[in-house]
Design an enzyme around this catalytic site. Structure first.
Site, short mmCIF file in Angstrom:
data_model
loop_
_atom_site.label_atom_id
_atom_site.label_comp_id
_atom_site.label_asym_id
_atom_site.label_seq_id
_atom_site.Cartn_x
_atom_site.Cartn_y
_atom_site.Cartn_z
N TYR A 52 33.57 45.31 34.27
CA TYR A 52 33.47 43.93 33.78
C TYR A 52 34.05 43.84 32.37
O TYR A 52 33.53 44.43 31.41
CB TYR A 52 32.02 43.46 33.77
N SER A 215 27.40 36.09 44.00
CA SER A 215 28.16 34.85 44.23
C SER A 215 27.38 33.84 45.06
O SER A 215 27.85 33.40 46.12
CB SER A 215 29.51 35.17 44.90
N PRO A 216 26.20 33.43 44.60
CA PRO A 216 25.37 32.50 45.38
C PRO A 216 25.90 31.08 45.46
O PRO A 216 25.38 30.28 46.23
CB PRO A 216 24.03 32.53 44.63
N GLY A 220 33.82 31.44 50.86
CA GLY A 220 34.89 32.42 51.03
C GLY A 220 34.59 33.64 50.17
O GLY A 220 33.44 33.94 49.85
N PHE A 221 35.64 34.38 49.82
CA PHE A 221 35.45 35.56 48.98
C PHE A 221 35.34 35.14 47.52
O PHE A 221 34.30 35.27 46.90
CB PHE A 221 36.61 36.55 49.20
N GLU A 223 36.90 31.81 46.58
CA GLU A 223 37.70 30.60 46.74
C GLU A 223 37.19 29.43 45.90
O GLU A 223 37.87 28.43 45.74
CB GLU A 223 37.75 30.21 48.22
#
Length: 305
Positions: A52, A215-216, A220-221, A223
């Site tokens: 990160y 990623s809540p 898509g992945f 998007e």
């Protein structure tokens, strides 16, 4: 903020974790305000990774909290390793060097939780077991987990590990529900019945492995966010209606939907907006009924068999 037991219950952490991927873009003062907002809301676990910001996120975090022994006792620090430029690397040398670098950047003597970041098909489980023993015995890492692994990959690791896998970090949102879909469409000849993850949801529940949802708010992945997105009119109308009845924002409902699942899933949120973080944290106090949960699920375009 409600707390949950991680894995076998030795560690207790807030239901919501602050993901620190984006804080590399913040000044030290901005990061300090964000972290203190998280702490004020009851968040005590912070998710990092060696990649990160190329390590800068960990450095800024340590500077922002003014890391010392008193501060350190209040925090649960989690970091990840294994992703390198163009390949994955679970070798002993890389894991040890990555942990040592994270410890230096975070200005701490130990990491609470180390996750293996994405599967490495060239992994030697005996070698991973050896390095986990080394890190644990030297007091550098207390607990271990993985990210985006299926049941057999975890079983292979656990065959050799003395420190069992307690966490599996998986993508999950209202619009990314593959691990839920397959369990609802058993014995059906339709796409949602395809089990792409080896029943990972049920496996983690059986094995006392805490799922951390990343990623809540994404569809898509990577998007984009589904909230307030015209691509999802029915979903947003449903979420907004329920949010109004609960007196919270749509982002709180999106997280509350994940927290409602009896698997006791911990949600990682990566916002750097202080007000939005406060709004999201209200999800911990929201109780969605079974009917509301399924209403949101159907509004995302899912059909029940």
């Amino acid at each position: 903020m409600k707390n949950i037991k991680i894995g076998n219950g030795e560690l207790s952490a807030s239901q919501i974790s602050l993901g620190c991927m984006r804080i590399a873009k913040l000044s030290t003062a901005q990061a300090s305000t964000l972290i203190n907002t998280a702490l004020d809301q009851g968040i005590n676990i912070f998710d990092h990774a060696d990649i990160y910001g190329g390590g800068k996120s960990e450095e800024i975090f340590a500077e922002a909290v003014g890391m010392n022994s008193n501060v350190r006792e209040k925090l649960i620090l989690q970091t990840k390793c294994g992703i390198r430029q163009g390949f994955f690397d679970f070798s002993k040398e890389h894991i040890i060097s990555s942990v040592d670098a994270s410890l230096k950047r975070l200005n701490t003597e130990y990491i609470d939780i180390l996750l293996l970041h994405r599967p490495d098909t060239l992994m030697e489980p005996e070698e991973v077991a050896e390095v986990f023993d080394t890190l644990h015995n030297r007091g550098k890492v207390k607990y271990f987990g993985v990210s985006n692994q299926n049941p057999m990959q975890i079983e292979l690791l656990n065959k050799y590990l003395n420190q069992k896998i307690l966490i599996n970090q998986l993508q999950l949102s209202i619009t990314n529900t593959g691990m839920i879909d397959s369990g609802l469409n058993v014995n059906m000849k339709i796409d949602p019945s395809i089990d792409r993850d080896g029943s990972i949801l049920e496996y983690c529940r059986l094995k006392d492995i805490t799922i951390q949802a990343w990623s809540p708010f994404q569809y898509g992945f990577f998007e984009g966010a589904f909230l307030d997105n015209p691509k999802f009119p029915e979903l947003n109308a449903t979420i907004n209606k329920i949010a109004e009845t609960k007196g919270v924002t749509n982002s709180a409902i999106a997280v509350a939907w994940i927290l409602r699942h009896p698997a006791k899933i911990q949600t990682i949120v990566g916002t750097t907006n202080n007000q939005r973080l406060k709004d999201i944290c209200k999800a911990s106090q929201v109780e969605l009924s079974r009917q509301e949960w399924y209403e949101i699920y159907r509004a995302a375009g899912n059909q029940l068999p």
